[in-house]
Motif scaffolding. Structure first.
Motif, PDB file in Angstrom:
ATOM      1  N   ALA A 149      48.033  29.838  42.497  1.00  0.00           N
ATOM      2  CA  ALA A 149      47.016  30.894  42.443  1.00  0.00           C
ATOM      3  C   ALA A 149      45.972  30.661  43.532  1.00  0.00           C
ATOM      4  CB  ALA A 149      46.362  30.918  41.072  1.00  0.00           C
ATOM      5  N   VAL A 152      47.436  31.843  46.788  1.00  0.00           N
ATOM      6  CA  VAL A 152      47.474  33.309  46.837  1.00  0.00           C
ATOM      7  C   VAL A 152      46.068  33.873  47.021  1.00  0.00           C
ATOM      8  CG1 VAL A 152      47.919  35.367  45.445  1.00  0.00           C
ATOM      9  CG2 VAL A 152      49.571  33.515  45.480  1.00  0.00           C
ATOM     10  N   HIS A 153      45.143  33.309  46.254  1.00  0.00           N
ATOM     11  CA  HIS A 153      43.771  33.802  46.309  1.00  0.00           C
ATOM     12  C   HIS A 153      43.182  33.601  47.700  1.00  0.00           C
ATOM     13  CE1 HIS A 153      39.701  34.615  45.369  1.00  0.00           C
ATOM     14  NE2 HIS A 153      39.317  33.362  45.505  1.00  0.00           N
ATOM     15  N   GLY A 156      45.338  35.776  50.249  1.00  0.00           N
ATOM     16  CA  GLY A 156      45.456  37.201  49.944  1.00  0.00           C
ATOM     17  C   GLY A 156      46.875  37.723  50.044  1.00  0.00           C
ATOM     18  N   PHE A 157      47.860  36.813  50.163  1.00  0.00           N
ATOM     19  CA  PHE A 157      49.261  37.241  50.250  1.00  0.00           C
ATOM     20  C   PHE A 157      50.012  36.855  48.985  1.00  0.00           C
ATOM     21  CE2 PHE A 157      48.499  36.890  54.919  1.00  0.00           C
ATOM     22  CZ  PHE A 157      48.663  38.234  55.179  1.00  0.00           C
ATOM     23  N   TYR A 301      40.372  25.968  43.162  1.00  0.00           N
ATOM     24  CA  TYR A 301      40.419  27.423  43.008  1.00  0.00           C
ATOM     25  C   TYR A 301      39.013  28.005  43.003  1.00  0.00           C
ATOM     26  CZ  TYR A 301      41.522  31.973  40.968  1.00  0.00           C
ATOM     27  OH  TYR A 301      41.648  33.318  40.747  1.00  0.00           O
ATOM     28  N   ARG A 305      36.500  30.290  46.571  1.00  0.00           N
ATOM     29  CA  ARG A 305      36.131  31.700  46.504  1.00  0.00           C
ATOM     30  C   ARG A 305      35.375  32.158  47.730  1.00  0.00           C
ATOM     31  NH1 ARG A 305      34.306  33.333  40.556  1.00  0.00           N
ATOM     32  NH2 ARG A 305      33.901  35.228  41.682  1.00  0.00           N
TER      33      ARG A 305
END
Lengths: 305, 664
Positions: A149, A152-153, A156-157, A301, A305
C-alpha cells in the motif's frame, strides 16, 4: 494486461537458474564467520541434482496431497516470478493493475498446500511446524500488504511494473522513510523464508523447526522440488527488496547491471551475517517481531503522505 | 412476471404433493423435484432479466390495509434471484439422494414442505415492493427455516438451537417492523417501496435512525457481529443440505435488505462507508477468529459464513467510499466485488456444507477431533471439500480470489487517490482483508488436515465408504462453476453489472464504460492462472514419468525414532488453534479446567476445555438473565393455579362493575 519484452524472458530464465546460488553464498558467509572454509558455492545445485536422481519414499498414511504440495508451491512461485519486475527499468513478463495481489495470493496458495502436504503425514512434529508456519505467515501478511500500500500510495500507480518501471522517479522517498520500509520488508523476508531469527534452516531438533520439520517426510525428487522452491521464494523477496533499494538511487545507465548484482549480493551477505551473529528468537517472541514489522511499515505509510 | 408466479405455483404444488404422498419414496422426487424444477425455471427467468436488462413491475390490489401484491424486479433483485435459484436448484438435486434414508417418514414431508416454502419465501423477499408484503415474505422465510432447523427435533440441543434462532430472528423482525413503520410514517402512510422516496426529504437524524434499524434488523439475519449468535447454533442443528441453503443464500437476504434500504434512503454515502467498513472489519475478523477455535465442523463453517458476510460488507463499504470520494471506479469495483462475493460465497459455502454433510452422514457426528484420514476413504468428497476450502480462502485460480481481488483493487485505488479521506479507510480495508485472508487460510488448513488428512482418530472411520457418484454430481457442477469464475472472471463480471446500477446510481452505459478498462486486468488473471495451471501440469507429468523409472517405497511416518506412534499423538483441532489464541484465550471464550499431577505419586489428572461464543456468555446470557430478574414479579401473578385465576377474573369483574356504576 501487458506482456513483457525478450529482456524480461532472459531475466526470468536467469532468475530460475541463479536462485539456488543464493543459499550457497549464505552458507559460505556463515562458514567464514565460523572459521571454516565452507561448502562449494554450487553445493545447492549438487544437492538438487543428487535428490532428483533418487527414488520415491512415502508414508503409508499419506494421500496424493503429499506431492501436490511441493508441485503446487513450485508452480505458484514460477508464476509469481513472471509478475515481478526483476530488473530496474525492465517490465515483468506479465503485468496488470493489482498484479501484486495475484502474486502474493499465489504464494499463499503454495503455502496452503505446503501445510496440507505436511499435515498429510499425520505426524505431530509436522503438525507443529505447519501450525507455526500458518500463524507466522498470517502475522506477516498484513505487514506485506501495508508495504505494498505504501508503494502504491507513494507512486500513485496500481501495478508493480508501473511502480518500478514506468515512473521515472518511482518512489521519491526521502532517506529515512525508505530505510523504514526496507527494514520492514527485510524482517518479512527473513520470516517468510524461514531464516534466523524466526527459523533456523540448519537446526537438527524437530521440536524447534518450522519449515524444515514440515518437509521431514518428503524425499527424493519431491524434496528437490521443495528445496528449489525455497531458493526461488528467497530470490523473489530479495528482488522486491532490491527494487526498492535501487528505486531511490540515480539511474547509472550501463552500470545498472553491476549495481543490481551488487545490491543482491549485499542482501545475500547480510542474511548470512544475521544468521552468523544472531540466535533465533524464542517462538513466543516471533509474533512480536512480525507485529513490529507491521508497525514499521505503518510508520512508513503514514510518513510518506 | 408470469414465469415467476409459475415458479411459486410449482413450489406450492410440490410441497403439498410431498405431504400427500409422504409414505412413499416417490415423495422425495415430488418434493425436491418440484423445488429443482421451479428453481431451474426461476434461474433461466432471472438470467434473462439480468442479461436482457428487463425490469418487471406488477401490482395487484389486496384487501389488507396498506398492503398490495406489488412486485418489482430490477437488476439488484434479478441478481439475488439468480443466486437463490442457482443454489436452490443444485441443493435440491443433492437433497433427493441425501434424504433417501429418511424416506417414508412424516417429518420428511414437513421437511420438503418447509424447504420449498423457504425457497419461495426468499424469492418473494427479493421481489416484494410493498412493506407489508415484504414483511410477510420475510416471516414465511424465517419460519420455514425454523422448521428446517428443528428437523431432528427429538434431540434437546436441537430444540434449543431452534429456540435461539427463533428469538434472534424475531428480534430482527421487530426492528424491521419499526423500520417500515418509520418509512411509511414519513412517506404519507404509503407502504409501497416506490412511495418511500418521500422519506429522502426527511432530516439527517431520521436517515440515521432508519439506517440503524435496517442494519440491526437485516444484520440479525445476515449474521453481523454481535447479532450473529444464532448462526453457529442453527447451522450444526439443521440437516446439511439445509445448512447449505441457509448459509449460502438465506443469510444473503439480510444483505439484500441492507442494499435495498441503501437505495431508498438519503443517508450521506460517507456515513454508509465508515459504518459498513467498521462493521465489516469487526464481523470478518471475529468471524474467522471464532471459526478457528471450533471443534465442531459445521459450527466452524457457520463462523466462516459470518467472516464472509464481513467481507461483503467491507466491499459495500468501499463502494460507498468511492461514491463519497466521487471516484466512480472505486465505487464500481467495490460494489461489483461485494456482489460477486455474494455469488461466490453462495457457491463455495453450499459446496462446503454439502460435502461436510456427506462426512457427517457417514460418521453421525460433527466432532472434528474424532475424524481424520477421511481423504483415503472419501476421495471425491474430500477433493470437493479441498477445492471449496481453497476458494473460501480467496486463493487463485478459484472464484473467491476474483471477488476479493476486486475489493482489494478498489482499496488500492483508494490508497492511490489523493486526499486524506480515502487513504486511512482504504488502508484499514487492505490490512483487514489480508489478515482475514491469512487467518482463513490457517483455519481451513486446520479443518482439511484434521478431518481429511493424517490417520483416523476413531476406529469406525476404517469402515467408511464413498457414496454413489450421483450424489456428487451437483457438487461437481458447483466446483466447475467456481473454476469457470476463477479462471475467466470477465464474463461473470459483465453478467452482474446490471445489479450495480441501483447502487452506484450510474446508468447501464456508464457502468459498462467504467468497467471496460478492467477487462484486460481480468484477462490478466486468466493468463496468469492459466500459466500457473500449465506449469503445474508440466511438473506433474515430469514427476509421473520419473515415478515409472525410479524405486518406489512405502514406510511409516517419521516419528523421531519413536516406535509406537498412535493416531492420538497427531495434532488436533484444539492444538492447532491454541497458538492462534495467544493471550486472549479467556476473552475469546475458551474455558479450560486443568487438574495437574502433583506430588511424588500423582494420582488423577484431567484436562477439560470448552469453547463458547463469548458474545453469548458475556453479552446475551447476562442480558436475558437480567431481564428475567426484572420481570420476575410477573411470575408471582402467573402461578398456574386455577382458583387464583378465578379470583383475578372475579376481582376484575367487580372492578369493572364499580367503574361502570361510577360512570353512571
Amino acid at each position: 494486461m501487458k506482456i513483457g519484452i525478450p529482456a524480461s524472458l532472459i531475466l526470468y530464465l536467469f532468475s530460475l537458474m541463479a536462485a539456488p546460488l543464493v543459499p550457497g553464498i549464505i552458507n559460505r558467509v556463515k562458514a567464514r564467520f565460523g572459521g571454516r572454509r565452507g561448502q562449494p558455492l554450487l553445493q545447492p545445485y549438487y544437492d538438487l541434482a543428487r535428490l532428483i536422481r533418487k527414488g520415491f519414499v512415502y508414508s503409508r498414511t499419506t494421500t496424493a496431497l503429499i506431492y501436490w504440495g511441493p508441485l503446487l508451491q513450485l508452480a505458484a512461485l514460477g508464476t509469481a516470478l513472471t509478475l515481478l519486475p526483476l530488473f530496474p527499468g525492465v517490465p515483468p513478463l506479465l503485468s496488470m493493475p493489482g498484479d501484486y495481489i495475484l502474486l502474493f495470493y499465489l504464494l499463499a496458495l503454495g503455502r496452503l498446500f505446503t501445510i496440507l502436504a505436511a499435515m498429510d503425514t499425520g505426524s505431530a512434529f509436522e503438525g507443529m511446524g505447519a501450525n507455526r508456519e500458518a500463524l507466522f505467515s498470517a502475522l506477516a501478511e498484513p505487514a506485506l500488504f501495508i508495504i505494498l500500500a505504501t508503494l502504491v500510495h507513494r507512486s500513485g500507480f496500481l501495478s508493480l511494473s508501473q511502480i518500478f518501471v514506468e515512473s521515472s522517479a518511482p518512489l521519491a522517498l526521502p532517506g529515512a522513510e525508505v530505510m523504514i520500509l526496507m527494514a520492514a520488508l527485510y524482517l518479512i523476508l527473513l520470516s517468510e523464508n524461514a531464516r534466523i531469527p524466526v527459523d533456523d534452516p540448519n537446526t537438527h531438533l524437530e521440536l524447534t523447526m518450522i519449515h524444515e520439520v514440515m518437509v521431514l517426510d518428503h524425499a527424493g525428487p519431491d524434496l528437490a522440488v521443495i528445496q528449489y522452491g525455497v531458493s526461488l521464494k528467497l530470490w523473489l523477496f530479495m528482488i522486491l527488496l532490491c527494487q526498492i533499494v535501487l528505486s531511490v538511487l540515480p539511474n547509472l545507465g550501463v552500470l545498472m547491471p553491476l549495481l543490481w548484482l551488487a545490491a543482491l549480493l549485499i542482501i545475500t551477505i547480510s542474511i548470512g551475517i544475521v544468521e552468523s551473529t544472531m540466535a533465533r528468537l524464542q517462538m513466543r517472541r516471533v509474533p512480536q517481531l512480525l507485529v513490529a514489522a507491521s508497525a514499521l511499515a505503518l510508520v512508513a505509510y503514514i510518513v510518506s503522505r | 412476471m408470469l414465469p415467476f408466479f409459475i415458479v411459486l405455483l410449482i413450489l406450492l404444488a410440490g410441497s403439498i404433493l410431498a405431504m400427500l404422498f409422504v409414505r412413499r419414496t416417490m415423495a422425495l422426487w415430488l418434493g425436491f423435484g418440484a423445488a429443482a424444477l421451479a428453481s431451474l425455471i426461476g434461474l433461466v427467468w432471472s438470467l434473462h432479466g439480468l442479461i436482457g436488462r428487463v425490469h418487471h413491475a406488477v401490482a395487484y390490489a389486496w384487501s389488507l390495509p396498506y398492503a398490495s401484491f406489488s412486485f418489482m424486479v430490477d437488476g439488484l433483485a434479478a441478481f439475488f434471484l439468480m443466486v437463490i435459484f442457482l443454489v436452490s436448484f443444485l441443493v435440491a438435486i443433492h437433497a433427493i439422494i441425501y434424504f433417501r434414508p429418511y424416506a417414508g417418514q412424516i417429518r420428511c414431508g414437513l421437511l420438503m414442505f418447509s424447504f420449498n416454502a423457504l425457497i419461495a419465501g426468499m424469492a418473494l423477499v427479493v421481489t416484494a415492493a410493498n412493506g407489508i408484503l415484504f414483511l410477510m415474505a420475510w416471516e414465511i422465510m424465517s419460519f420455514a427455516a425454523y422448521f428446517l432447523i428443528v428437523f431432528d427435533d427429538k434431540k434437546a440441543e436441537i430444540r434449543r438451537s431452534g429456540y435461539i434462532y427463533l428469538i434472534a430472528t424475531h428480534i430482527g423482525t421487530a426492528f424491521l417492523f419499526a423500520l417500515f413503520w418509520l418509512l411509511a410514517l414519513k412517506s404519507n402512510g404509503s407502504m409501497a417501496f416506490a412511495g418511500f422516496s418521500a422519506f429522502r426529504t426527511a432530516g439527517l437524524a431520521m436517515q440515521v435512525v432508519a439506517a440503524s434499524l435496517a442494519v440491526l434488523g437485516f444484520g440479525a439475519k445476515a449474521g453481523i457481529v454481535p447479532l450473529h449468535v444464532w448462526l453457529p447454533e442453527a447451522h450444526p442443528a439443521a440437516p446439511s443440505p439445509v445448512s447449505a441453503l441457509m448459509s449460502a443464500v438465506m443469510i444473503k437476504t439480510g444483505i439484500y435488505g441492507i442494499l435495498r434500504i441503501y437505495t431508498l434512503l438519503a443517508l450521506p454515502v460517507h456515513w454508509w462507508a465508515y459504518g459498513l467498513i467498521a462493521l465489516g472489519v469487526v464481523t470478518g475478523l471475529l468471524g474467522i477468529f471464532f471459526s478457528m477455535m471450533q471443534r465442531d465442523l459445521k459450527r466452524s463453517l457457520a463462523y466462516s459464513s459470518i467472516e464472509n458476510i464481513g467481507i461483503i460488507l467491507i466491499g459495500i463499504g468501499i463502494g460507498s467510499l468511492g461514491l463519497a470520494l466521487r471516484n466512480s471506479t472505486i465505487a464500481l469495483l467495490g460494489f461489483a466485488g461485494a456482489l460477486l462475493h455474494i455469488l461466490n460465497h453462495a457457491l463455495f459455502k453450499a459446496l462446503l456444507f454439502m460435502s461436510a454433510g456427506m462426512v457427517v452422514q457417514k460418521l453421525h457426528h460433527h466432532d472434528m477431533e474424532k475424524m481424520g484420514g477421511l481423504q483415503k476413504r472419501l476421495p471425491r468428497t474430500g477433493t470437493l471439500f479441498i477445492i471449496a476450502a481453497t476458494a473460501v480462502c480467496g486463493l487463485p485460480p478459484l472464484n473467491g480470489f476474483v471477488s476479493e481481488f476486486l475489493i482489494y483493487l478498489a482499496a488500492f485505488s483508494g490508497v492511490a487517490s489523493p486526499g486524506p479521506a480515502g487513504i486511512a479507510s482504504s488502508l484499514i480495508v487492505i490490512i483487514s482483508l489480508s489478515l482475514i485472508g491469512a487467518l482463513a487460510l490457517a483455519t481451513f488448513a486446520k479443518i482439511i488436515s484434521i478431518v481429511f488428512l493424517g490417520a483416523p482418530r476413531s476406529p469406525e472411520i476404517e469402515s467408511v465408504r464413498e457414496s454413489t457418484w450421483a450424489i456428487h454430481l451437483p457438487l461437481m457442477a458447483i466446483a466447475l462453476l467456481m473454476f469457470a469464475i476463477g479462471l475467466f472472471p470477465d464474463w461473470i463480471l459483465r453478467l452482474i453489472l446490471p445489479a450495480t446500477v441501483p447502487l452506484t446510481g450510474m446508468t447501464d452505459l456508464e457502468t459498462a464504460t467504467l468497467l471496460a478498462p478492467f477487462s484486460p486486468v481480468l484477462r490478466g488473471i486468466t493468463v496468469t492462472t492459466m500459466l500457473f495451471g500449465f506449469i503445474f501440469v508440466c511438473l506433474y507429468h515430469l514427476r509421473k514419468n520419473m515415478l515409472k523409472k525410479r524405486a518406489y517405497q512405502e514406510t511409516e511416518t517419521w516419528g523421531c525414532g519413536y516406535l509406537a506412534p498412535t493416531p492420538r499423538m497427531q495434532y488436533t483441532s484444539a492444538s492447532f488453534a491454541d497458538s492462534f489464541m495467544g493471550s486472549v484465550k479467556k476473552a475469546a471464550g475458551l474455558d479450560e479446567e486443568v487438574d495437574r499431577p502433583t506430588g511424588l505419586f500423582p494420582k488423577g489428572q484431567s484436562f477439560r476445555a470448552m469453547v463458547q461464543d463469548t458474545f453469548i456468555t458475556r453479552l446475551y446470557a447476562p442480558f436475558f438473565e437480567f431481564s428475567a430478574r426484572l420481570l420476575g414479579f410477573a411470575q408471582k401473578l402467573q402461578h398456574g393455579r386455577l382458583p387464583l385465576y378465578i379470583l383475578y377474573i372475579t376481582v376484575m369483574l367487580l372492578l369493572l362493575l364499580v367503574w361502570y356504576g361510577g360512570l353512571r
